[in-house]
Enzyme design. Structure first.
Site, PDB file in Angstrom:
ATOM      1  N   HIS A  29       1.036  -1.049   0.088  1.00 35.39           N
ATOM      2  CA  HIS A  29      -0.131  -0.212  -0.191  1.00 35.39           C
ATOM      3  C   HIS A  29       0.795   1.142   0.090  1.00 35.39           C
ATOM      4  CE1 HIS A  29      -3.470   2.237   0.295  1.00 35.39           C
ATOM      5  NE2 HIS A  29      -4.159   1.512   0.935  1.00 35.39           N
TER       6      HIS A  29
ATOM      7  N   ASP B 291      -9.176 -10.491 -17.482  1.00 35.26           N
ATOM      8  CA  ASP B 291      -9.200 -11.713 -18.403  1.00 35.26           C
ATOM      9  C   ASP B 291      -7.891 -12.057 -19.046  1.00 35.26           C
ATOM     10  OD1 ASP B 291      -9.592 -13.458 -20.401  1.00 35.26           O
ATOM     11  OD2 ASP B 291     -11.353 -12.442 -21.502  1.00 35.26           O
TER      12      ASP B 291
END
Length: 445
Positions: free
Chosen positions: A174, A390
């Site tokens: 982060h 994908d």
């Protein structure tokens, strides 16, 4: 943990076996003028944790070496996302050494099927998909890390189910990225893999924006987020039809109050409902005594300033909108949601990112930490393309965040097929017992 709960957890567990470990380096070396990437003040004050995101894919019956595809496409992706392949100090980092040492890549086999996992698992079972169980602050990496003084910002684990399904898990620091950045990275990696496998490399237009910041070191560890074994994370699913019913209810409540709110969003009404029910549970466990609360809403600022940032700006570009509820009347939707909408509108008055950072410089980090410590944190990842990931095998059946979240926090994620919102809710165990059977909450699940 009781003996019974241990047995239940063991009955759900699928055996994970690490079969390989590797480092994936950028396919092209990082230019010398980009070898040092300075962290912004927003990066330096961000929590020193790892964001764990996992996408689960069914067997696509694609006859290719998926692991080889993932490694080669990750290598090409890291050429664009070159800071992710660098190293930074574990404590109070101010810059990334973009040395091309690479991202960590683990491969694991899972003794079970994807369908069994989806049907029988609980949220905590996701942790095994991540490299070294590296989720938020937790890790089982151990003390044998040869680079113990430096952090590897990106680690990936590819998990193969015996049915041919795959879970691709990413653990990203982060300190160098927020949830929006994570979503862009995941999708860009998948796009490179998909188009490369179809020999359509000429269609690749991967262009993340890494903004140059001045060399400033505030020696900040970042905000701390309390976690404990006494808290529990649970998933609640809210279908669109039920969210629409909730909107109707909230509109009626605000109209009756004389302060109608017309343009309600899904996230606003769910944040209100989750906070209301969580506070009601805490009040019941506090002998019926209401305690003033603070709700913190991390909000993407890229497109909200007068001079917006590119949407694919990579880093931490968010602010926290704070809503104080000092009494029970301020818990009502006309007060809570109106205040939230007002805070959002105020963001649009900021000129640019430099103006925003100047405000941060002049604020009290100590007071901000005190506010975070007592806040309910409501984070929305809705609208991010988490179900467009994908790699060439089709889209995931589930994309979610792993790990036990920070105490008193909610993360909202679009549900599969766009049919609603999944809410990951983390509360103290006693509060969770109440909220799991709260009829007002369950009426919209």
């Amino acid at each position: 943990m009781t003996i019974i709960s241990r047995l239940v957890k063991f009955s759900r567990r699928q055996l994970h076996t690490i079969v390989s470990k590797d480092f994936i380096k950028p396919s092209s070396p990082t230019p010398s003028n980009l070898k040092t990437y300075n962290l912004s003040l927003l990066d330096q004050t961000s929590t020193n944790t790892f964001m764990p995101m996992v996408a689960l894919f069914p067997n696509s019956h694609v006859c290719r070496d998926k692991t080889l595809d993932l490694k080669s496409s990750l290598s090409r992706t890291l050429t664009k996302y070159y800071p992710f392949a660098g190293r930074l100090d574990k404590l109070a980092p101010a810059f990334i050494d973009c040395n091309d040492d690479g991202a960590e890549f683990l491969e694991a086999s899972v003794d079970g099927t994807l369908s069994d996992f989806l049907q029988r698992s609980q949220h905590e079972d996701l942790d095994e998909f991540f490299p070294y169980g590296q989720v938020h602050r937790n890790s089982n990496r151990g003390d044998d890390d040869p680079q113990s003084d430096r952090m590897i910002p990106l680690a990936v684990q590819v998990n193969h189910f015996e049915c041919g399904g795959i879970a691709v898990a990413v653990s990203l620091s982060h300190k160098i990225a927020d949830g929006v950045s994570m979503a862009h990275f995941f999708n860009d990696w998948a796009k490179i893999a998909r188009l490369s496998s179809r020999d359509q490399k000429h269609k690749l237009d991967i262009d993340p924006k890494f903004i140059s910041f001045p060399d400033i070191n505030i020696n900040c560890m970042g905000f701390s987020l309390e976690r404990s074994s006494e808290h529990l994370t649970w998933s609640f699913m809210f279908p669109n039809s039920k969210i629409n019913e909730l909107k109707v209810k909230v509109k009626a409540m605000t109209a009756e109050s004389g302060q109608p709110i017309a343009n309600l969003t899904r996230v606003e009404v769910l944040n209100w409902l989750l906070h209301k029910c969580a506070v009601a549970a805490a009040t019941k466990n506090n002998l019926g005594v209401f305690k003033p609360t603070l709700v913190a809403h991390p909000t993407n600022i890229r497109g909200k300033m007068i001079q917006p940032l590119p949407e694919k700006s990579i880093g931490n570009f968010y602010t926290i909108l704070e809503i104080f509820t000092n009494n029970e009347s301020e818990m009502r939707p006309e007060a809570f949601i109106n205040e939230l909408q007002k805070k959002k509108t105020q963001l649009k008055g900021l000129k640019d990112i430099d103006t925003f950072i100047d405000l941060l410089i002049n604020s009290s980090l100590e007071q901000a930490q005190r506010n975070i410590d007592r806040a309910y944190i409501c984070t929305s990842l809705c609208g991010l393309p988490l179900y467009d990931i994908d790699f060439g095998w089709g889209k995931p059946v589930k994309t979610t965040i792993g790990g036990n979240l920070r105490k008193n926090s909610f993360i909202l994620i679009d549900a599969p097929n766009g049919d609603g919102i999944e809410a990951l809710v983390c509360l103290g165990k006693e509060d969770m017992k109440i909220i799991q059977s709260d009829p007002e909450l369950l009426a919209f699940c």
